[in-house]
Design a protein around this motif. Sequence first.
Motif, PDB file in Angstrom:
ATOM      1  N   TYR A   1       0.828  -1.213   0.000  1.00  0.00           N
ATOM      2  CA  TYR A   1       0.000   0.000   0.000  1.00  0.00           C
ATOM      3  C   TYR A   1       0.862   1.263   0.000  1.00  0.00           C
ATOM      4  O   TYR A   1       0.589   2.215  -0.748  1.00  0.00           O
ATOM      5  N   ASN A   2       1.912   1.271   0.812  1.00  0.00           N
ATOM      6  CA  ASN A   2       2.756   2.462   0.902  1.00  0.00           C
ATOM      7  C   ASN A   2       3.517   2.740  -0.382  1.00  0.00           C
ATOM      8  O   ASN A   2       3.964   3.876  -0.604  1.00  0.00           O
ATOM      9  N   ASN A   3       3.686   1.716  -1.213  1.00  0.00           N
ATOM     10  CA  ASN A   3       4.409   1.879  -2.481  1.00  0.00           C
ATOM     11  C   ASN A   3       3.491   1.664  -3.680  1.00  0.00           C
ATOM     12  O   ASN A   3       3.903   1.158  -4.718  1.00  0.00           O
ATOM     13  N   ARG A   4       2.239   2.043  -3.516  1.00  0.00           N
ATOM     14  CA  ARG A   4       1.238   1.792  -4.564  1.00  0.00           C
ATOM     15  C   ARG A   4       1.555   2.513  -5.870  1.00  0.00           C
ATOM     16  O   ARG A   4       1.218   2.019  -6.947  1.00  0.00           O
ATOM     17  N   ASP A   5       2.210   3.672  -5.789  1.00  0.00           N
ATOM     18  CA  ASP A   5       2.560   4.382  -7.027  1.00  0.00           C
ATOM     19  C   ASP A   5       3.555   3.566  -7.843  1.00  0.00           C
ATOM     20  O   ASP A   5       3.393   3.401  -9.064  1.00  0.00           O
ATOM     21  N   ALA A   6       4.592   3.041  -7.185  1.00  0.00           N
ATOM     22  CA  ALA A   6       5.570   2.200  -7.884  1.00  0.00           C
ATOM     23  C   ALA A   6       4.921   0.919  -8.381  1.00  0.00           C
ATOM     24  O   ALA A   6       5.257   0.420  -9.468  1.00  0.00           O
ATOM     25  N   LEU A   7       3.970   0.390  -7.609  1.00  0.00           N
ATOM     26  CA  LEU A   7       3.259  -0.831  -8.023  1.00  0.00           C
ATOM     27  C   LEU A   7       2.483  -0.592  -9.316  1.00  0.00           C
ATOM     28  O   LEU A   7       2.529  -1.414 -10.241  1.00  0.00           O
ATOM     29  N   VAL A   8       1.780   0.522  -9.380  1.00  0.00           N
ATOM     30  CA  VAL A   8       1.002   0.831 -10.587  1.00  0.00           C
ATOM     31  C   VAL A   8       1.922   0.953 -11.793  1.00  0.00           C
ATOM     32  O   VAL A   8       1.618   0.447 -12.884  1.00  0.00           O
ATOM     33  N   ARG A   9       3.060   1.585 -11.602  1.00  0.00           N
ATOM     34  CA  ARG A   9       4.000   1.753 -12.706  1.00  0.00           C
ATOM     35  C   ARG A   9       4.588   0.417 -13.158  1.00  0.00           C
ATOM     36  O   ARG A   9       4.747   0.164 -14.355  1.00  0.00           O
ATOM     37  N   ALA A  10       4.925  -0.433 -12.205  1.00  0.00           N
ATOM     38  CA  ALA A  10       5.511  -1.733 -12.546  1.00  0.00           C
ATOM     39  C   ALA A  10       4.496  -2.643 -13.227  1.00  0.00           C
ATOM     40  O   ALA A  10       4.838  -3.427 -14.114  1.00  0.00           O
ATOM     41  N   ALA A  11       3.229  -2.545 -12.803  1.00  0.00           N
ATOM     42  CA  ALA A  11       2.207  -3.477 -13.295  1.00  0.00           C
ATOM     43  C   ALA A  11       1.477  -2.982 -14.530  1.00  0.00           C
ATOM     44  O   ALA A  11       0.820  -3.783 -15.210  1.00  0.00           O
ATOM     45  N   ALA A  12       1.566  -1.695 -14.843  1.00  0.00           N
ATOM     46  CA  ALA A  12       0.724  -1.104 -15.883  1.00  0.00           C
ATOM     47  C   ALA A  12       0.827  -1.835 -17.223  1.00  0.00           C
ATOM     48  O   ALA A  12      -0.173  -2.338 -17.751  1.00  0.00           O
ATOM     49  N   LEU A  13       2.025  -1.903 -17.784  1.00  0.00           N
ATOM     50  CA  LEU A  13       2.192  -2.526 -19.100  1.00  0.00           C
ATOM     51  C   LEU A  13       1.916  -4.024 -19.068  1.00  0.00           C
ATOM     52  O   LEU A  13       1.164  -4.536 -19.917  1.00  0.00           O
ATOM     53  N   PRO A  14       2.496  -4.802 -18.117  1.00  0.00           N
ATOM     54  CA  PRO A  14       2.160  -6.228 -18.070  1.00  0.00           C
ATOM     55  C   PRO A  14       0.668  -6.491 -17.904  1.00  0.00           C
ATOM     56  O   PRO A  14       0.129  -7.426 -18.504  1.00  0.00           O
ATOM     57  N   LEU A  15      -0.002  -5.678 -17.123  1.00  0.00           N
ATOM     58  CA  LEU A  15      -1.429  -5.873 -16.892  1.00  0.00           C
ATOM     59  C   LEU A  15      -2.231  -5.617 -18.156  1.00  0.00           C
ATOM     60  O   LEU A  15      -3.154  -6.371 -18.488  1.00  0.00           O
ATOM     61  N   VAL A  16      -1.880  -4.560 -18.895  1.00  0.00           N
ATOM     62  CA  VAL A  16      -2.571  -4.264 -20.158  1.00  0.00           C
ATOM     63  C   VAL A  16      -2.376  -5.419 -21.140  1.00  0.00           C
ATOM     64  O   VAL A  16      -3.326  -5.853 -21.809  1.00  0.00           O
ATOM     65  N   ILE A  17      -1.147  -5.926 -21.230  1.00  0.00           N
ATOM     66  CA  ILE A  17      -0.872  -7.054 -22.139  1.00  0.00           C
ATOM     67  C   ILE A  17      -1.669  -8.278 -21.719  1.00  0.00           C
ATOM     68  O   ILE A  17      -2.248  -8.986 -22.561  1.00  0.00           O
ATOM     69  N   ALA A  18      -1.736  -8.560 -20.411  1.00  0.00           N
ATOM     70  CA  ALA A  18      -2.473  -9.720 -19.910  1.00  0.00           C
ATOM     71  C   ALA A  18      -3.959  -9.613 -20.239  1.00  0.00           C
ATOM     72  O   ALA A  18      -4.592 -10.603 -20.650  1.00  0.00           O
TER      73      ALA A  18
END
Length: 272
Positions: free
Chosen positions: A28-45
């Motif tokens: 939760y405290n690093n949610r901004d970095a999480l969104v950035r890391a997951a954005a492209l892989p999640l869209v592809i998935a």
Amino acid sequence: MSTIAAEGSSLPRLPVWRTAKAGYRDTYNNRDALVRAAALPLVIAVLLESFIPEGSSDPGLGILRTVLSFVVITLFQALWLRFLLLRSPEARPGLISYPGKRFLPFLGYYVLLLVLYIPALLFQFSAANYEGPTPALTIILIVALYALAFYFGARLGFTFLWIAVDAPQRLGASWRATRKNGMRIVIVLCLTAVPLLLLPFGVGLLMAAMDSGVAAQLETTAYESWLLWILIPAGNVILYLYYALACSVLVQAFSTLTGWSLHRREVLERFE
């Protein structure tokens, strides 16, 4: 540093509940970095699941979807783990990031650990082709094989964290570092999944309460349905959130059992 805890009698005990809570809090405290890391892989998935439905009549497309899904998940976890361990500007993921030289070793060891699941898959395949009811003993054996593979995977999981920080340690070091704590790591990973499993359960209850027309639309396999276009991204978000939480609790366990911190990286020498 050479008289290591992993070889002594006073091995640290992983606190299960505290580790799970710390993983959720850190995510939760690093949610901004999480969104950035997951954005492209999640869209592809989401695109893969939308345009190559599960159970596609073309086996080649099915294999392509599985391989690509596996690659993008690995990409996400490599980026997210490195950030959680280093917390440096260099390790902070962008919307389009690549883990560099770490990606191929990460992917290779991932494939290697998947081999652990082959016995369970073979027994499951045999049971699926068995004429008549599957014997209870076979079901128990399949569940036991999956559980055993998961346990070994948990014991060897620190390998990916060492790859993420460019350390030389691998499978043997992970096995030593998790000695006497394997079941605790398994319990933490399972405990982490419980809140996320409640979400699909809640959706199922909601569907049961709907009228028959809406429920029938939800159950259709036509991917043109607007309801499925909502469920596909939602399902992938939940899946990636679990991957993120699992990585976070693994980092918490890693810190507890190896002594890893940003200021004391030399403790990794214990497990060489």
